[in-house]
Design an enzyme around this catalytic site. Structure first.
Site, PDB file in Angstrom:
ATOM      1  N   ARG A 159       0.858  -1.173   0.000  1.00  0.00           N
ATOM      2  CA  ARG A 159       0.000   0.000   0.000  1.00  0.00           C
ATOM      3  C   ARG A 159       0.899   1.229   0.000  1.00  0.00           C
ATOM      4  O   ARG A 159       2.035   1.179   0.496  1.00  0.00           O
ATOM      5  CB  ARG A 159      -0.902   0.017   1.233  1.00  0.00           C
ATOM      6  CG  ARG A 159      -1.848  -1.167   1.358  1.00  0.00           C
ATOM      7  CD  ARG A 159      -2.655  -1.079   2.655  1.00  0.00           C
ATOM      8  NE  ARG A 159      -3.603  -2.178   2.764  1.00  0.00           N
ATOM      9  CZ  ARG A 159      -3.349  -3.335   3.383  1.00  0.00           C
ATOM     10  NH1 ARG A 159      -2.157  -3.525   3.946  1.00  0.00           N
ATOM     11  NH2 ARG A 159      -4.257  -4.279   3.446  1.00  0.00           N
ATOM     12  N   LYS A 182      -2.572  -2.708   7.783  1.00  0.00           N
ATOM     13  CA  LYS A 182      -3.784  -2.242   8.447  1.00  0.00           C
ATOM     14  C   LYS A 182      -3.990  -2.965   9.767  1.00  0.00           C
ATOM     15  O   LYS A 182      -3.760  -4.166   9.878  1.00  0.00           O
ATOM     16  CB  LYS A 182      -5.002  -2.475   7.546  1.00  0.00           C
ATOM     17  CG  LYS A 182      -5.091  -1.517   6.364  1.00  0.00           C
ATOM     18  CD  LYS A 182      -6.396  -1.725   5.616  1.00  0.00           C
ATOM     19  CE  LYS A 182      -6.554  -0.717   4.497  1.00  0.00           C
ATOM     20  NZ  LYS A 182      -7.827  -0.900   3.766  1.00  0.00           N
ATOM     21  N   HIS A 250      -2.595   2.955  -6.067  1.00  0.00           N
ATOM     22  CA  HIS A 250      -3.187   1.720  -5.534  1.00  0.00           C
ATOM     23  C   HIS A 250      -3.412   0.692  -6.641  1.00  0.00           C
ATOM     24  O   HIS A 250      -3.410  -0.514  -6.381  1.00  0.00           O
ATOM     25  CB  HIS A 250      -4.500   2.029  -4.817  1.00  0.00           C
ATOM     26  CG  HIS A 250      -4.926   0.949  -3.869  1.00  0.00           C
ATOM     27  ND1 HIS A 250      -4.206   0.616  -2.740  1.00  0.00           N
ATOM     28  CD2 HIS A 250      -5.992   0.101  -3.890  1.00  0.00           C
ATOM     29  CE1 HIS A 250      -4.811  -0.372  -2.099  1.00  0.00           C
ATOM     30  NE2 HIS A 250      -5.896  -0.709  -2.781  1.00  0.00           N
ATOM     31  N   ARG A 253      -0.716  -1.843  -6.842  1.00  0.00           N
ATOM     32  CA  ARG A 253      -0.881  -2.966  -5.907  1.00  0.00           C
ATOM     33  C   ARG A 253      -1.855  -3.992  -6.495  1.00  0.00           C
ATOM     34  O   ARG A 253      -1.630  -5.195  -6.412  1.00  0.00           O
ATOM     35  CB  ARG A 253      -1.374  -2.426  -4.569  1.00  0.00           C
ATOM     36  CG  ARG A 253      -1.757  -3.482  -3.528  1.00  0.00           C
ATOM     37  CD  ARG A 253      -2.062  -2.761  -2.214  1.00  0.00           C
ATOM     38  NE  ARG A 253      -2.944  -3.512  -1.331  1.00  0.00           N
ATOM     39  CZ  ARG A 253      -2.533  -4.398  -0.427  1.00  0.00           C
ATOM     40  NH1 ARG A 253      -1.247  -4.661  -0.317  1.00  0.00           N
ATOM     41  NH2 ARG A 253      -3.396  -5.008   0.356  1.00  0.00           N
ATOM     42  N   HIS A 276      -4.219  -9.224   3.376  1.00  0.00           N
ATOM     43  CA  HIS A 276      -5.674  -9.229   3.512  1.00  0.00           C
ATOM     44  C   HIS A 276      -6.082 -10.084   4.709  1.00  0.00           C
ATOM     45  O   HIS A 276      -5.606 -11.209   4.864  1.00  0.00           O
ATOM     46  CB  HIS A 276      -6.332  -9.803   2.253  1.00  0.00           C
ATOM     47  CG  HIS A 276      -6.302  -8.865   1.092  1.00  0.00           C
ATOM     48  ND1 HIS A 276      -6.486  -9.280  -0.208  1.00  0.00           N
ATOM     49  CD2 HIS A 276      -6.124  -7.518   1.027  1.00  0.00           C
ATOM     50  CE1 HIS A 276      -6.419  -8.240  -1.020  1.00  0.00           C
ATOM     51  NE2 HIS A 276      -6.193  -7.160  -0.294  1.00  0.00           N
ATOM     52  N   TYR A 285      -9.654 -10.796  -7.126  1.00  0.00           N
ATOM     53  CA  TYR A 285      -8.707 -10.843  -8.236  1.00  0.00           C
ATOM     54  C   TYR A 285      -8.967 -12.019  -9.167  1.00  0.00           C
ATOM     55  O   TYR A 285      -8.588 -11.984 -10.333  1.00  0.00           O
ATOM     56  CB  TYR A 285      -7.274 -10.883  -7.704  1.00  0.00           C
ATOM     57  CG  TYR A 285      -6.897  -9.614  -6.984  1.00  0.00           C
ATOM     58  CD1 TYR A 285      -6.630  -8.446  -7.691  1.00  0.00           C
ATOM     59  CD2 TYR A 285      -6.862  -9.555  -5.599  1.00  0.00           C
ATOM     60  CE1 TYR A 285      -6.322  -7.273  -7.041  1.00  0.00           C
ATOM     61  CE2 TYR A 285      -6.549  -8.381  -4.940  1.00  0.00           C
ATOM     62  CZ  TYR A 285      -6.282  -7.246  -5.665  1.00  0.00           C
ATOM     63  OH  TYR A 285      -5.985  -6.076  -5.018  1.00  0.00           O
TER      64      TYR A 285
END
Length: 304
Positions: A159, A182, A250, A253, A276, A285
């Protein structure tokens, strides 16, 4: 205006989200806004400050009124679903704490919406971005910096906030880099030679020095590089290359994940590389890859 009791409850719930779930400050701020909006509506809708007892008696009609009012303000289905999710989470915590029944709140149905698929760049477009991004700066060291940043985004799937949070102590980049993503979640990310070389080239030209705690990527005055600067450079680069507006930092990524999947990468491994929390996020994806394959099929198959 919401009651002191409601504010205290909200503060307690947010503290729990921060401590137990490791939610980021951006997530905490979004939760706070969403639940405050809900509580403020209930205060006005029911005619006065709502203490904990009235809040725990919110009914189905009350929920419908709030959702209708929110939609009437132009809030889309996706945003309303996010707000409702925050409210439900708050009520689960509140009901467990107060021994109440939150069924009316939890039974409220979020509006249906189509999840947006990631919009990656094609492989040649991603390479073109890396090759042209340094042309947007008049200073050679800044151009080398921008190349290093976008190479990390595409080559390692970082990120933008993760790349810009790196410090001098992280260079020269090792073969594997420990990244804090995150919610404070850590992961190990392999660093490709191109990314290590790009960072080395930038540091050789960078006019600013610093100790181990100093930022790796710096702006014109030596402070930590701002994400907005990278976004602006990408905007200029995509204009130069004739790429669509979806070609953002982004998107690099997204490109990392999509191109790995296209090359036969394992979905679980890609999930770990991206950081994730849920595999369902990474599975988006697969839809991108399927759509791309179908497009190629329709364009090339002799019977299509």
């Amino acid at each position: 205006m919401i009651s002191p009791a409601a504010r205290d409850a909200l503060a307690g719930w947010l503290a729990a989200q921060r401590a137990l779930r490791g939610a980021s400050e951006n997530t905490i701020d979004a939760y706070r806004r969403d639940v405050v909006d809900f509580l403020a509506f209930m205060t006005a809708y029911k005619g006065g400050e709502q203490g904990l007892s009235p809040l725990l008696q919110v009914g189905v009609r009350d929920m419908r009124a709030w959702m209708a009012k929110t939609r009437g303000e132009g809030v889309g289905s996706r945003s309303l679903a996010r707000k409702l999710s925050a409210v439900k989470s708050f009520y689960r915590w509140l009901a467990d704490r107060e021994g109440a029944d939150p069924t009316a709140v939890l039974s409220a149905r979020a509006p249906k919406f189509t999840r947006k698929l990631p919009r990656p760049l094609a492989e040649d477009a991603a390479r073109a971005v890396i090759g042209a991004v340094d042309l947007q700066s008049r200073q050679g060291w800044a151009g080398a910096r921008d190349v290093a940043v976008v190479t990390l985004l595409y080559g390692c799937g970082l990120r933008i906030s993760e790349a810009l949070s790196l410090n001098r102590r992280d260079a020269p980049l090792p073969r594997s880099l420990r990244i804090t993503g995150k919610g404070g979640k850590e992961r190990m990310v392999p660093v490709i030679p191109a990314a290590r070389n790009a960072v080395d080239a930038y540091l050789r030209l960078c006019p600013f020095e610093g100790d181990d705690a100093a930022p790796l990527f710096v702006g014109a005055r030596g402070g930590r590089l701002n994400a907005r600067t990278v976004q602006k450079v990408m905007q200029q680069t995509r204009a130069l290359l004739g790429l669509p507006a979806s070609a953002t930092p982004h998107a690099l990524r997204h490109s990392f994940a999509t191109h790995l999947l296209s090359a036969g990468g394992d979905l679980r491994a890609i999930q770990e590389l991206l950081g994730h929390a849920s595999l369902s996020t990474t599975q988006a994806y697969t839809a991108v890859d399927t759509a791309r394959l179908m497009e190629v099929y329709l364009q090339t198959h002799p019977k299509a």
